[in-house]
Design a protein around this motif. Sequence first.
Motif, PDB file in Angstrom:
ATOM      1  N   GLN A 271       0.530  -1.409   0.019  1.00 56.58           N
ATOM      2  CA  GLN A 271       0.017  -0.087  -0.053  1.00 56.58           C
ATOM      3  C   GLN A 271       0.710   1.213   0.096  1.00 56.58           C
ATOM      4  O   GLN A 271       0.419   2.254  -0.543  1.00 56.58           O
ATOM      5  CB  GLN A 271      -0.911  -0.111   1.286  1.00 56.58           C
ATOM      6  CG  GLN A 271      -1.983  -1.330   1.092  1.00 56.58           C
ATOM      7  CD  GLN A 271      -3.037  -0.845  -0.076  1.00 56.58           C
ATOM      8  OE1 GLN A 271      -3.530   0.060  -0.553  1.00 56.58           O
ATOM      9  NE2 GLN A 271      -2.992  -2.180  -0.486  1.00 56.58           N
ATOM     10  N   MET A 272       2.130   1.216   0.570  1.00 54.72           N
ATOM     11  CA  MET A 272       2.931   2.224   0.774  1.00 54.72           C
ATOM     12  C   MET A 272       3.708   2.682  -0.543  1.00 54.72           C
ATOM     13  O   MET A 272       3.794   3.848  -1.173  1.00 54.72           O
ATOM     14  CB  MET A 272       3.763   2.453   1.788  1.00 54.72           C
ATOM     15  CG  MET A 272       3.370   2.100   3.137  1.00 54.72           C
ATOM     16  SD  MET A 272       2.409   3.631   3.767  1.00 54.72           S
ATOM     17  CE  MET A 272       0.593   3.130   3.690  1.00 54.72           C
ATOM     18  N   ILE A 273       3.882   1.546  -1.316  1.00 52.00           N
ATOM     19  CA  ILE A 273       4.238   1.733  -2.799  1.00 52.00           C
ATOM     20  C   ILE A 273       3.547   2.460  -3.657  1.00 52.00           C
ATOM     21  O   ILE A 273       3.925   3.279  -4.553  1.00 52.00           O
ATOM     22  CB  ILE A 273       4.785   0.248  -3.231  1.00 52.00           C
ATOM     23  CG1 ILE A 273       5.964  -0.084  -2.384  1.00 52.00           C
ATOM     24  CG2 ILE A 273       5.179   0.279  -4.749  1.00 52.00           C
ATOM     25  CD1 ILE A 273       6.502  -1.831  -2.791  1.00 52.00           C
ATOM     26  N   ARG A 274       2.165   1.975  -3.568  1.00 49.50           N
ATOM     27  CA  ARG A 274       1.247   2.796  -4.306  1.00 49.50           C
ATOM     28  C   ARG A 274       1.305   4.087  -4.061  1.00 49.50           C
ATOM     29  O   ARG A 274       1.127   4.987  -5.072  1.00 49.50           O
ATOM     30  CB  ARG A 274      -0.348   2.002  -3.787  1.00 49.50           C
ATOM     31  CG  ARG A 274      -0.644   0.622  -4.404  1.00 49.50           C
ATOM     32  CD  ARG A 274      -2.048   0.685  -4.042  1.00 49.50           C
ATOM     33  NE  ARG A 274      -3.099   1.448  -4.377  1.00 49.50           N
ATOM     34  CZ  ARG A 274      -4.291   1.445  -4.081  1.00 49.50           C
ATOM     35  NH1 ARG A 274      -4.713   0.843  -2.762  1.00 49.50           N
ATOM     36  NH2 ARG A 274      -5.172   2.518  -4.741  1.00 49.50           N
TER      37      ARG A 274
ATOM     38  N   ARG B  38      10.672  -7.828  10.530  1.00 52.35           N
ATOM     39  CA  ARG B  38      11.136  -6.778   9.808  1.00 52.35           C
ATOM     40  C   ARG B  38      11.268  -6.962   8.367  1.00 52.35           C
ATOM     41  O   ARG B  38      11.605  -8.024   7.935  1.00 52.35           O
ATOM     42  CB  ARG B  38      12.411  -6.102  10.402  1.00 52.35           C
ATOM     43  CG  ARG B  38      12.336  -5.836  11.875  1.00 52.35           C
ATOM     44  CD  ARG B  38      11.595  -4.613  12.514  1.00 52.35           C
ATOM     45  NE  ARG B  38      11.624  -4.262  13.803  1.00 52.35           N
ATOM     46  CZ  ARG B  38      10.916  -3.261  14.283  1.00 52.35           C
ATOM     47  NH1 ARG B  38      10.181  -2.501  13.510  1.00 52.35           N
ATOM     48  NH2 ARG B  38      11.043  -2.968  15.670  1.00 52.35           N
ATOM     49  N   LEU B  39      10.740  -5.735   7.676  1.00 50.93           N
ATOM     50  CA  LEU B  39      10.908  -5.556   6.048  1.00 50.93           C
ATOM     51  C   LEU B  39      11.389  -4.360   5.856  1.00 50.93           C
ATOM     52  O   LEU B  39      11.126  -3.346   6.585  1.00 50.93           O
ATOM     53  CB  LEU B  39       9.637  -6.106   5.334  1.00 50.93           C
ATOM     54  CG  LEU B  39       9.120  -7.501   5.378  1.00 50.93           C
ATOM     55  CD1 LEU B  39       7.606  -7.679   4.738  1.00 50.93           C
ATOM     56  CD2 LEU B  39      10.092  -8.084   4.583  1.00 50.93           C
ATOM     57  N   PRO B  40      12.406  -4.110   5.104  1.00 48.26           N
ATOM     58  CA  PRO B  40      12.645  -2.780   4.792  1.00 48.26           C
ATOM     59  C   PRO B  40      11.319  -2.040   4.106  1.00 48.26           C
ATOM     60  O   PRO B  40      10.630  -2.546   3.535  1.00 48.26           O
ATOM     61  CB  PRO B  40      13.791  -2.885   3.402  1.00 48.26           C
ATOM     62  CG  PRO B  40      14.183  -4.617   3.559  1.00 48.26           C
ATOM     63  CD  PRO B  40      13.019  -4.989   4.039  1.00 48.26           C
ATOM     64  N   LEU B  41      11.354  -0.824   4.387  1.00 44.74           N
ATOM     65  CA  LEU B  41      10.226  -0.067   4.059  1.00 44.74           C
ATOM     66  C   LEU B  41      10.469   0.522   2.858  1.00 44.74           C
ATOM     67  O   LEU B  41      11.611   0.913   2.489  1.00 44.74           O
ATOM     68  CB  LEU B  41       9.930   1.115   4.989  1.00 44.74           C
ATOM     69  CG  LEU B  41       9.414   0.710   6.409  1.00 44.74           C
ATOM     70  CD1 LEU B  41       9.492   1.674   7.505  1.00 44.74           C
ATOM     71  CD2 LEU B  41       7.788   0.208   6.288  1.00 44.74           C
ATOM     72  N   PRO B  42       9.420   0.935   1.924  1.00 42.57           N
ATOM     73  CA  PRO B  42       9.505   1.594   0.739  1.00 42.57           C
ATOM     74  C   PRO B  42      10.250   3.062   0.963  1.00 42.57           C
ATOM     75  O   PRO B  42      10.427   3.699   1.884  1.00 42.57           O
ATOM     76  CB  PRO B  42       8.081   1.790   0.121  1.00 42.57           C
ATOM     77  CG  PRO B  42       7.398   0.825   0.989  1.00 42.57           C
ATOM     78  CD  PRO B  42       8.182   0.573   2.250  1.00 42.57           C
ATOM     79  N   GLU B  43      11.242   3.416  -0.322  1.00 44.22           N
ATOM     80  CA  GLU B  43      11.930   4.725   0.057  1.00 44.22           C
ATOM     81  C   GLU B  43      10.916   5.944   0.502  1.00 44.22           C
ATOM     82  O   GLU B  43      11.609   6.884   0.898  1.00 44.22           O
ATOM     83  CB  GLU B  43      12.386   5.101  -1.508  1.00 44.22           C
ATOM     84  CG  GLU B  43      13.471   3.908  -1.712  1.00 44.22           C
ATOM     85  CD  GLU B  43      14.116   4.100  -2.995  1.00 44.22           C
ATOM     86  OE1 GLU B  43      13.715   5.189  -3.537  1.00 44.22           O
ATOM     87  OE2 GLU B  43      15.183   3.795  -3.519  1.00 44.22           O
TER      88      GLU B  43
END
Length: 414
Positions: free
Chosen positions: A75-78, A102-107
């Motif tokens: 959703q953040m990538i959208r 943990r997962l790397p968050l979008p830029e």
Amino acid sequence: MRFVHAADIHLDSPLVGLSRYEGAPVERLRGATRQALAKLVEFVIAEEVPLLLIAGDVYDGDWQDFNTGLHFNSQMIRLGRHGVTVVMIHGNHDADNVMTRRLPLPENVRVLDHRKPQTLVFEELGVAVHGQSFATKAVSENLAAGYPQARPDLFNIGLLHTALGTPGYDPYAPCSMDDLLAKQYEYWALGHVHEHAVLHTDPHVVFAGCLQGRHVREPGAKGCVLVEAEGRRVSTRFEPMDVVRWDTACADVAGATGPEEAVSIWRGAFEQALERAGCLALACRAVLTGNCAAHAALQKDAEGAAALVQNTAAEASRGSAWIEKVLVETGPEIDFEELARSDTPQGDLLRFVEQCADDAEAFAQLEADLTPLTSKIARTGAALPDLDDPEERRRIMREVRDIVLPRLTEQGEG
């Protein structure tokens, strides 16, 4: 300048115990937080807002698997594809020591530091966002006290997860309104309290509330806040994002002669709840109150009364609503003061019941020993009444009065 303030998404909240409820739309309710997040993202994109602020508790705790984090990131990538920057903090449910996966968050997503207050400046927007994440679940220090003073050349936003003294909430990151106003920010974006509230204007101090109610104690519209600012002039607009609306339909059924009539009266309150929910799915608690002739029958056959309520709700909503629980809190249609003055067996019993309700020694004469039932009741998970608690004794004796006396009075009249 425009931005959206959201909080307390509680993505994939487990809704513990929901499966115990007969007929509960379990999958629909479990998916509600994801659908609400998707609505938020669509709203931000549609409004062409460049900045989304999330004031803590994106998650409800550690994930069972990585799908929860993958869904949030998608959703953040959208948002990133539409040029939206996301700034967030961790709250008590997703504090640094709570999350192990943990997962790397979008830029385009920035999480503010948990070790000390951090400021992000967006020159192109003329905005400075100040905030601090929770390092642990139970933060007892006043985080706001350490936030920097406002930058005079920018629009300043404070991002904070706190109860701000709101009753009923854990007092994490405790602070006062004076603490916030002293920073001279133009807007405080708060999280932790699940009811939307504008606590102060000029400057604005706002709880966005949660994005989706998760149980009957979180009724009414839930969503986010669209903020528009011109200089120090700020306006806010609450925007509902929930996909399932929780509510309580409570009706005074005084005068009802039987269960069917009582539930027929209750239907009016339920139809009002349907109207409040609009096109959303409704999850509703039913409450029947008032003194009525139907009381004894309602109490005697609680299961039958609940079935009547559920059937009425299904008919009125055409199957789109779910009754979470039915509470029958009616009373008998009896003048207890007059009965207590009467020289009748029923009057004698009422006087004894009232004495037991208020007098511990009189109550002890009942010799209510629940010891043989203790182990059996404990296995069901139910709690035994505390007979040493005066309020609990009064409650029990009032229930005895309301159940037994109407039947004895009818027999006496016969």
